[in-house]
Write an enzyme that holds these catalytic residues in place. Structure first.
Site, PDB file in Angstrom:
ATOM      1  N   GLU A 178       0.978  -0.872   0.056  1.00 54.93           N
ATOM      2  CA  GLU A 178       0.177   0.114  -0.079  1.00 54.93           C
ATOM      3  C   GLU A 178       0.673   0.980  -0.335  1.00 54.93           C
ATOM      4  O   GLU A 178       2.120   1.150   0.612  1.00 54.93           O
ATOM      5  CB  GLU A 178      -0.696  -0.114   1.153  1.00 54.93           C
ATOM      6  N   TYR A 225       3.443  -4.027  -8.666  1.00 55.07           N
ATOM      7  CA  TYR A 225       2.464  -4.380  -8.955  1.00 55.07           C
ATOM      8  C   TYR A 225       2.068  -5.096 -10.191  1.00 55.07           C
ATOM      9  O   TYR A 225       0.964  -5.804 -10.894  1.00 55.07           O
ATOM     10  CB  TYR A 225       1.175  -3.477  -8.748  1.00 55.07           C
ATOM     11  N   TYR A 273      -9.008   4.058 -20.214  1.00 63.06           N
ATOM     12  CA  TYR A 273      -9.386   3.705 -19.027  1.00 63.06           C
ATOM     13  C   TYR A 273      -8.840   4.586 -18.421  1.00 63.06           C
ATOM     14  O   TYR A 273      -6.688   4.797 -18.404  1.00 63.06           O
ATOM     15  CB  TYR A 273      -8.624   2.691 -18.640  1.00 63.06           C
ATOM     16  N   GLU A 306      -2.035  -1.816 -10.124  1.00 60.39           N
ATOM     17  CA  GLU A 306      -2.638  -2.478 -10.811  1.00 60.39           C
ATOM     18  C   GLU A 306      -3.291  -2.096 -11.860  1.00 60.39           C
ATOM     19  O   GLU A 306      -3.900  -2.515 -13.106  1.00 60.39           O
ATOM     20  CB  GLU A 306      -3.174  -3.882 -10.427  1.00 60.39           C
TER      21      GLU A 306
END
Length: 393
Positions: free
Chosen positions: A171, A202, A276, A290
């Site tokens: 994190e 990731y 995206y 990710e």
């Protein structure tokens, strides 16, 4: 007659004297080698007394050199044996099994035990969650979010000098707890940051196989998409989205938009969009989650908010994504996205990198597998004295 005899005697005495004087002043040479009856052999040179002394001195030096060389040869031989023994010992250590204990499963989610070699090429690695193996473990993996409030208990555990305690966390600092009274507990760090001891990002971009080079862009029926559940009006990504959506249509999914989707639908939605919004919830060096790698894997162009473009380009081809910093305003970005929607050549240029590379998502077990690899390859002492300072600055 007498006179003649005396003359002969006198001459004999004189010859004898001359012979004695000759012997005194001109000693006969000593042959170093001789021959008997074989006149075909060349006569060997002879040596005077001075020559003999020189020969003796030279022979003494030769003898000394021989002794020195013998000692050096013996030492070299002993070194070779020692090096061979060390090499064999190192080889045995290298091939020995490394045991890593997962103290608690990250967020309660288990991962496979037997994928270290097929996924990462890490051999002879055994992963376990059996705490009875604690004493035998070469490394113990502690997930920060699951142990940060257990420091008093952890400090009561026996510590073995050669055992590595690994601080694991993926994190960002904004969503990670600080340790209290546990600054000197850990030996290694496992994190997305490139300066951690055990780098576990990731995702990664790899050289493509011939089969992977035959990539085809999936069919698209949406221009821009965003899947988000964690919403905060103060987040930079939310503020940027609010401006961007004024100039281009964005299909929103997730709890915030009231359009919850399953895991399977999650990937299908991303695959169906030309672009995206890979907007990170916080901005830190190397924090590329990710949210970026999923679109790269699925054949969609990520539009990123995160660290500077230079940081992204350390890990991702520069033409594989769009950074909001490439445009002065959200409106400028919106105009470019609409232009790429109408110009297939521009849009397809974002996939030129797929002719050579392929993106793959990271795996949760990579932390444990890479810990095995690190412990096997590094025998140096390591201790983290102030992990809060290192991670939070």
């Amino acid at each position: 007659m007498m006179l003649k005899t005396n003359h002969v005697l006198i001459i004999s005495i004189m010859l004898l004297g001359i012979g004695v004087l000759t012997y005194i002043y001109y000693k006969p040479s000593i042959e170093l080698a001789s021959y008997v009856g074989d006149l075909s052999k060349p006569k060997v040179d002879v040596c005077t007394e001075e020559c003999l002394e020189a020969v003796k001195a030279e022979n003494d030096q030769i003898l000394k050199d021989c002794l020195v060389n013998d000692r050096m040869s013996q030492e070299k031989a002993e070194d070779k044996v020692s090096n061979l023994e060390t090499k064999n010992e190192n080889q045995r250590d290298f091939e020995a099994e490394i045991l890593v204990l997962v103290w608690v499963w990250p967020f309660g989610e288990r991962f496979p035990f037997d994928t270290c070699e097929p996924l990462f090429g890490v051999k002879n690695c055994r992963i376990t969650d059996d705490r009875s193996q604690y004493e035998n473990a070469h490394g113990v993996l502690f997930h920060l979010r699951d142990i940060y409030n257990q420091i008093p208990t952890l400090k009561k555990l026996p510590r073995f000098p050669l055992q590595m305690w690994v601080w694991m966390n993926n994190e960002s600092p904004d969503f990670s707890p600080r340790l209290s009274d546990g600054e000197d507990l850990f030996n290694l760090t496992s994190n997305y940051r490139r300066d951690s001891d055990i780098w576990s990002p990731y995702g990664r971009v790899y050289k493509a196989t011939e089969e992977e080079k035959a990539f085809q862009i999936p069919k698209k029926d949406k221009l821009v998409c965003w899947i988000v559940s964690h919403w905060d009006d103060n987040f930079p990504r939310v503020k940027y989205f609010n401006e961007l959506s004024k100039h281009v249509n964005v299909d929103g999914f997730g709890n915030h938009f009231g359009r919850r989707i399953s895991n399977e639908d999650y990937f299908n939605v991303i695959r169906s969009c030309k672009f995206y919004l890979s907007f990170e919830n916080s901005i830190y060096k190397d924090y590329i989650s990710e949210k970026v790698y999923n679109p790269l894997v699925l054949g969609t162009v990520p539009v990123v908010i995160g660290p500077p473009r230079d940081n992204y380009e350390e890990f991702i081809p520069q033409n594989a994504f769009i950074h909001i910093d490439d445009f002065k305003t959200p409106q400028d970005l919106a105009e470019h996205l609409k232009l790429a929607d109408q110009n297939q050549e521009i849009y397809e240029s974002y996939f030129d990198w797929r002719k050579h590379f392929v993106a793959k998502l990271g795996h949760p077990e990579e932390h444990a597998c890479r810990t095995c690899e690190y412990i096997r390859m590094n025998r140096n002492f390591r201790s983290i004295r102030n992990i809060n300072k290192w991670y939070f600055g």
